[in-house]
Design an enzyme around this catalytic site. Structure first.
Site, short mmCIF file in Angstrom:
data_model
loop_
_atom_site.label_atom_id
_atom_site.label_comp_id
_atom_site.label_asym_id
_atom_site.label_seq_id
_atom_site.Cartn_x
_atom_site.Cartn_y
_atom_site.Cartn_z
N SER A 23 0.85 -1.19 0.00
CA SER A 23 0.00 0.00 0.00
C SER A 23 0.88 1.24 0.00
O SER A 23 2.11 1.15 0.00
CB SER A 23 -0.90 0.01 1.23
OG SER A 23 -0.11 0.11 2.42
N LYS A 24 0.24 2.42 0.02
CA LYS A 24 0.99 3.67 -0.02
C LYS A 24 1.92 3.80 1.19
O LYS A 24 2.97 4.41 1.09
CB LYS A 24 0.03 4.86 -0.07
CG LYS A 24 -0.65 5.04 -1.42
CD LYS A 24 -1.50 6.28 -1.43
CE LYS A 24 -2.18 6.45 -2.81
NZ LYS A 24 -3.02 7.65 -2.83
N ARG A 25 1.51 3.24 2.32
CA ARG A 25 2.35 3.38 3.50
C ARG A 25 3.67 2.62 3.35
O ARG A 25 4.62 2.86 4.08
CB ARG A 25 1.61 2.94 4.76
CG ARG A 25 1.33 1.45 4.85
CD ARG A 25 0.49 1.16 6.09
NE ARG A 25 0.12 -0.25 6.15
CZ ARG A 25 0.85 -1.17 6.75
NH1 ARG A 25 1.99 -0.83 7.33
NH2 ARG A 25 0.45 -2.42 6.80
N HIS A 26 3.73 1.67 2.40
CA HIS A 26 4.98 0.95 2.13
C HIS A 26 5.80 1.65 1.04
O HIS A 26 6.87 1.19 0.67
CB HIS A 26 4.68 -0.48 1.66
CG HIS A 26 3.96 -1.32 2.67
ND1 HIS A 26 2.63 -1.65 2.54
CD2 HIS A 26 4.38 -1.89 3.82
CE1 HIS A 26 2.27 -2.40 3.58
NE2 HIS A 26 3.30 -2.56 4.36
N GLY A 27 5.27 2.75 0.52
CA GLY A 27 5.97 3.44 -0.57
C GLY A 27 5.47 3.02 -1.94
O GLY A 27 6.07 3.38 -2.95
#
Length: 468
Positions: free
Chosen positions: A238-242
């Site tokens: 997801s976005k939190r993983h980049g």
């Protein structure tokens, strides 16, 4: 031998992200390695969520990555008449039927099944009713009530599903729009796709699709379900993983070769080799070397690869790529020869083109402020006579080549007894605003005599205005 034909079929309900690019790359590499055909198909039958701007973004992203398609882009929304022809075939063969169960009624029956400890699948109520086509009738597939559907997956090996676990899936909704599992089968038949390479989240769709191939008496393609990408915590990417859109990576200053190299190595390997040219990826890539386990996204490794490709990129090409990243800094239309020299001092120091642009700022703009720590240490009243002497000698130089500057500083070092660090650091801070930069002689030569003198004199003025 039948030529290999692969396809990438994104849905334009959002931007192209890492997962989609990963799938596209694997399909493109297999097609290129075997001199086959790579097909691009836009699955845009979801009229409410599909947007033309996402189609353009997907095409732009694939083009930037260099994953050029050979056929397409085909659009499912322009192929509705073809789906209806195949739907009629299934209805005539008794492999499909009309269903008029209202959505609310279907949901209530699913909940009842769950309450009884059963599976929330369609109960087949309309299967033998022989309903005619109507304004509120969907078309369902007659899934065989018994038996096993299996295939040899080119990555995961033997996979089998008990047909009793499958329900009579909807092939087309009441408005005539085909569902995913039916449309992709028709598309792959009519486009002569030989290899379906996709994420292993599609494994549950495959038995349903194989049964439709069987009902249409069409040979199925070979299936290969590639591992998904996960974050370092092994959660869905997801976005939190980049995990950002591909075009966002472009805006962040990543190079397409770096992203392709990184994505290729997620779930695939060729010995211990980490860095591949595009030609090597095409030469070596094979599904036999794709792992069954998920790849873990590591942004630091991607940055490392990107810094490698920046270092390897020819300077004229870097000078062509860098200007859009300088514009937000207020630097427009830099001269290409000058930019080549600038890039030559920063290519081994930069992780991204954004990073390089920021590091290049001092080449185009006099420092407005000095790093506090650097100024406190190197721009002191004691350095004023030294800076003034360096300015005097610099002004007298016939030319500011690196060799001439080196000789000038060596003479100063011998005459003053100061070591080079003591001489160089105040000048470096004066020229760049920071205590770290490329080589002092390099940057002075590139800036030129007048810019260097102006900045040294400004630093002297700055020191003299410091309150005692």
């Amino acid at each position: 031998m039948t030529p290999i034909r692969t396809r990438f079929s994104p849905s334009p309900t959002g931007s192209l992200h890492l997962g989609g690019a990963h799938t596209a790359l694997f399909n493109w590499l297999i097609a290129r390695r075997h001199q086959g055909v790579f097909i691009l198909r836009i699955e845009d039958t979801d009229r409410e969520r599909s947007q033309e701007r996402f189609v353009e973004e997907i095409l732009d992203a694939l083009t930037w990555l260099g994953l050029q398609w050979d056929e397409g882009p085909h659009r499912q929304s322009e192929r509705l008449h073809i789906y209806h022809e195949y739907l009629d075939q299934l209805l005539k063969r008794g492999a499909a039927y009309y269903c008029d169960c209202p959505p609310g009624d279907l949901e209530a029956r699913r909940q009842e099944a769950l309450a009884r400890g059963g599976k929330p699948k369609y109960d087949g109520r309309c299967r033998e009713r022989g309903l005619p086509r109507g304004p509120d009738t969907a078309v369902r597939f007659k899934t065989p009530p018994a038996g096993v559907t299996f295939w040899h997956d080119l990555i995961k090996g033997h996979i089998a599903f008990d047909n009793r676990e499958l329900d009579d899936l909807v092939l087309a909704r009441a408005d005539g729009i085909p569902t995913y599992n039916f449309a992709v089968v028709v598309d792959d038949i009519t486009m002569a796709v030989t290899h379906v390479i996709r994420g292993d989240d599609h494994v549950p769709n495959t038995p349903r699709q194989l049964l439709i191939y069987q009902a249409l008496e069409a040979p199925p393609p070979l299936f290969a379900h590639m591992p998904l990408m996960l974050g370092k915590d092994r959660a869905k990417l997801s976005k939190r993983h980049g995990a950002l859109s591909i075009l966002t990576y472009r805006e962040m200053g990543f190079l397409p070769h770096a992203l392709n190299n990184y994505l290729a190595r997620l779930g695939w390997s060729h010995g211990d080799q980490e860095i591949f040219t595009r030609e090597e990826l095409i030469q070596y890539f094979s599904l036999e070397q794709v792992t069954k386990s998920a790849g873990l996204f590591d942004e630091e490794k991607l940055l490392w690869l990107n810094s490698h490709y920046i270092k390897e990129t020819p300077l004229p090409e870097l000078a062509r790529l860098l200007p859009p990243f300088l514009v937000p800094l207020g630097i427009e239309k830099p001269a290409p020869p000058y930019l080549e020299r600038v890039a030559g001092t920063l290519n081994i120091r930069s992780k991204t083109l954004v990073d390089m642009a920021e590091k290049a700022r001092f080449y185009f703009q006099d420092p407005e402020v000095y790093e506090e720590k650097a100024a406190k240490k190197f721009l002191t009243p004691e350095t004023v006579p030294l800076l003034e002497e360096i300015a005097r000698r610099l002004e007298a130089l016939p030319e500011t080549t690196e060799a001439a500057l080196n000789l000038m500083f060596k003479e100063l070092e011998a005459q003053t007894g100061f070591k080079m660090g003591k001489l160089a650091q105040p000048v470096r801070v004066a020229l760049t605003g920071a205590s770290e930069s490329p080589g002092l002689f390099e940057i002075t030569s590139i800036l030129g005599k007048q810019a260097a003198l102006r900045r040294i004199r400004r630093a002297v003025k700055f020191i003299r205005e410091i309150p005692s």
